[in-house]
Design an enzyme around this catalytic site. Structure first.
Site, PDB file in Angstrom:
ATOM      1  N   GLY A 178     -33.130   2.635   9.562  1.00  0.00           N
ATOM      2  CA  GLY A 178     -31.764   2.712  10.066  1.00  0.00           C
ATOM      3  C   GLY A 178     -31.282   1.423  10.694  1.00  0.00           C
ATOM      4  O   GLY A 178     -31.565   0.335  10.179  1.00  0.00           O
ATOM      5  N   ASP A 201     -24.851  -4.195   2.523  1.00  0.00           N
ATOM      6  CA  ASP A 201     -23.423  -4.414   2.297  1.00  0.00           C
ATOM      7  C   ASP A 201     -22.633  -3.142   2.604  1.00  0.00           C
ATOM      8  O   ASP A 201     -21.511  -3.216   3.130  1.00  0.00           O
ATOM      9  CB  ASP A 201     -23.180  -4.858   0.847  1.00  0.00           C
ATOM     10  CG  ASP A 201     -23.956  -6.129   0.504  1.00  0.00           C
ATOM     11  OD1 ASP A 201     -24.132  -6.975   1.402  1.00  0.00           O
ATOM     12  OD2 ASP A 201     -24.399  -6.266  -0.650  1.00  0.00           O
TER      13      ASP A 201
END
Lengths: 310, 310
Positions: free
Chosen positions: A221, A248
């Site tokens: 994460g 991204d």
């Protein structure tokens, strides 16, 4: 409109082979071409979320022309600046039997000094229409090392917040200009600070000049260090798939959070869910909308420290 | 003028990497692009020998445009026929530390039936100016399997001798039309005839319809089966290097021998010397002129059988 700047755009080529025979002859079964580079992926994710994004950067030669054509076909608006050099290609050779990929990365074209000056003028015209600017990826040869620092200052001159996804010298040069967010990954974070602990390293980048730091830790994460507090955001379980483009997708979510002034915990949950959904899509810039929807309420966001004094 | 026909042209791309890491990420140190395909290589060799050659075949898309540009830069005249499809690329990844090459071969574009008909008309206009026509390489999808047979007959209708460098079904279809020379390699010769002995296999192709058969046996030189006799031609010693394009150099020499009506032993010596000189050059279509000059008088040419009755 969110403006994404990819100075080192690429034409991403995918070759599928039955089984890669290194040092032998390989018949390519299928070939696909797509506009690439980190900022292009960010714009693709934003558009899939129904938000307006404009792609800019340099493009040249036949690969640059193919890149522009693909962006037009995908309905992604672009204001790429033409250069004489040939845009680089990346070739991803997907081995269907091994299920993995061999990457061949061409060097970018050398950008002459006058084209870099043209880019500054070009961005000066585009920035007044932007709600935020995203500066992503490596710098092509010829562009000065402090390019992102200069672009962050230019954005701020126009009152536009700037998000930087870069590493090494390009990241360090950006920090000094006070970017609104930097998004290194775990390796880039450690390399930039020399600190092994992600939380300490993120705090160090905050002290270095960034208004906020979010580091992507792969399947673990994100970690965020901000003046409003520090958080750790985790997916309910690690997802297997294609990690290219996951960072991204996180940048796209975090930039939207910045533009919409979403509270940090919600912003981070969205970034983790979108990033995990990108891992489940075969191409960088795509994400699986079902995974995105399903994971969003399941992301575990926890404060790391009490908030700093405001 | 010698006309070389390459129906499945290619843009040959060379990537140099320090050391190829399969299933990893590889930075390309240097990139080169060049017009490719067997007939293009033949024309390049002919031009370097000071002879006039014209390249034809199909070319399309950005790779086709790059191919045409490179031919123009190299001073190689072309009358390529534009098609809507994208010309294939071949990517040769040269591993600098291992000193070998991994080839990635894209499939050719599908040629619509009407483009094949256009090619027949186009060749009908080019053939009257040709001293010989060379038909080289694989057939792209869409082109009929008997394409070379049809083109040999078309050449003969114009009184132009035809040389065929092909394998499999394309070679078999050409034989029936009586080509003036076929130039298989050892594997293609064995596959076409089912015979392990090269001399017997070459004689079988002669019986199958070819006016002459010259088979390339790699570092062992050439074997020729003709109505005037059979010969074996060997270089003084095997040369190490890049075998790609060696067969095309042999075809260039053999076609010149046909046009100039050179005696067979001299024709074969020239083909072996030029082929060996091509092995010593890094790119297909090039040859080392010093090796060519030095080896020519040293090639060992011997009759295999007494001449057949004329």
């Amino acid at each position: 409109m969110i403006l994404t700047v990819t100075l080192n755009t690429a034409l991403d080529v995918t070759y599928r082979v039955d089984r890669l025979r290194p040092h032998g002859s390989n018949r390519v079964r299928a070939k696909a071409e797509r506009a690439g580079g980190k900022g292009v992926n960010v714009a693709r994710v934003l558009r899939a979320l129904g938000r307006e994004a404009v792609v800019t950067g340099f493009a040249g030669g036949t690969a640059g022309a193919a890149l522009r054509r693909e962006l037009a076909e995908a309905g992604l608006p672009e204001r790429l600046l033409p250069i004489a050099g040939e845009t680089r290609r990346t070739v991803a050779v997907v081995d269907e039997s091994a299920g993995d990929t061999t990457l061949l990365l061409e060097p970018g074209p050398t950008v002459p000094a006058e084209d870099w000056e043209r880019m500054l003028h070009h961005l000066g015209r585009l920035l007044p229409g932007a709600a935020a600017v995203v500066l992503s990826g490596s710098l092509p040869p010829g562009v000065p090392e402090d390019a992102y620092g200069r672009l962050v200052r230019l954005a701020h001159d126009h009152g536009v917040p700037a998000v930087v996804d870069a590493d090494g010298a390009a990241l360090r040069a950006a920090l000094a200009a006070g970017p609104d967010l930097v998004k290194p990954n775990a390796d880039e974070l450690a390399a930039a600070t020399g600190l092994a602990d992600p939380a300490a390293a993120a705090a160090a980048l905050l002290d270095g000049g960034a208004a906020a730091v979010v580091a992507s830790l792969g399947p673990d994460g994100l970690i965020a260090s901000t003046p409003q507090g520090s958080w750790r955001a985790r997916p309910p379980r690690p997802l297997a798939g294609n990690p290219t483009g996951a960072g991204d997708a996180a940048v796209a979510a975090l930039t939207l959070g910045l533009v919409d002034a979403t509270p940090w915990p919600q912003r981070l949950a969205e970034a983790v869910a979108l990033s995990a959904a990108a891992v489940r899509a075969p191409l960088a810039g795509d994400f699986d909308p079902d995974v995105h929807r399903r994971l969003r309420p399941l992301v575990d966001v926890r404060p790391l420290h009490p908030p700093r004094s405001a």
